[in-house]
Design an enzyme around this catalytic site. Sequence first.
Site, mmCIF file in Angstrom:
data_model
loop_
_atom_site.group_PDB
_atom_site.id
_atom_site.type_symbol
_atom_site.label_atom_id
_atom_site.label_comp_id
_atom_site.label_asym_id
_atom_site.label_seq_id
_atom_site.Cartn_x
_atom_site.Cartn_y
_atom_site.Cartn_z
ATOM 1 C CB SER A 49 -0.867 -0.021 1.262
ATOM 2 O OG SER A 49 -1.370 1.261 1.526
ATOM 3 C CE LYS A 95 -1.493 -4.253 3.357
ATOM 4 N NZ LYS A 95 -1.770 -5.595 2.848
ATOM 5 C CE1 TYR A 119 -4.109 -2.593 5.504
ATOM 6 C CE2 TYR A 119 -3.613 -0.243 5.298
ATOM 7 C CZ TYR A 119 -3.857 -1.471 4.714
ATOM 8 O OH TYR A 119 -3.816 -1.592 3.352
#
Length: 333
Positions: free
Chosen positions: A124, A153, A149
């Site tokens: 992302s 990544k 979150y």
Amino acid sequence: MNILVTGGAGYIGSHTVVELMNAGHNPIIADDLSNAHYSAVDRIGKITGKVPTFYKVNCACKAQLRHVFSQHKIDAVIHFAAFKAVGESVKKPLEYYRNNLDSTMTLLEVMEEFGCKKLVFSSSATVYGPNNPHPYKEEMPAIQSSSPYGWTKVMNERILTDYCTAHPDFSAVLLRYFNPIGAHESGLLGDDPNGIPNNLMPYIGRVAAGQLEKLTIFGGDYETPDGTCQRDYLHVVDLAVGHLKALEYAAEHNGVEAINLGTGNGISVLELVNAFQKVNGIKLPYVVGPRRDGDLPAFWADATKAKQLLGWEATHTVEDMCRSSWNFAKKGV
Ligand code: UDP
């Protein structure tokens, strides 16, 4: 090729499975359905004429993954399966770290056991963190994020990079997505989160369908041309095609490669709202409210590397994205 698609019943995963099938590949979906519905698999069957092979599998469970690998000769993996709600990750950091890191490590262990050496990873733009100037380029430091979150990544990219160093014959393509929106032209697949949506386009869809009263635009006083945040929105079908190209690249190269998938253009929230209203002939009630914590004013991709390395560039317009989003959302009415 036999391609294992973890999280293949989800929003981006399901669109990618369709593109894989259209290109003659044999995708095998592994999804625990924790944030997706089996109906997406049936719908892929309606679109392509063939229901893909499906396993209800949690990728952090080695025994379940081993079972899938023992049933098929897997040539490559596209790894989507992960928790993805930014706000929820702030409240449940351990669940996010446990799930999103364990699944990647378990997957790598099982891939190694079965001699599978090609991986496309769902990363992302959040890995660029708050300090890089836009447009974001792949060589910029991608070592910081603003939510658990996002950190999963960053950490997964690290894990995959270190794994590639230790295994020079392994190939990992880290695809850094910008803001995917839009839906399949059939109206059968799209972004349909449980509960009240956090992301902009599904929220707009619910307002347009009369299921939510109005949209709140988070902040109208940013230093951007119209005061609202700018993002690089790209059509989910373009994104899906990007995975196909990444897979072809991984098949022929070894090592780790991070690649942005975006259009290279910044669109403001107001521009997107206006495009949605215009192209669909719908009046969208909205108010401009306070800023949302953690939002960056503006960012978009430098999309040059994807074009050079993968021969990929986005082809759908903002109007296409708005039209297809509504075509999907209105069916939920
Ligand atoms: N946004 C908004 N209202 C909403 C949801 C999102 O104004 O109800 C804005 C948000 O502030 C950001 C943009 O839409 O500028 C995209 O947000 P989204 O959550 O879709 O993606 P993000 O860029 O945060 O990953």
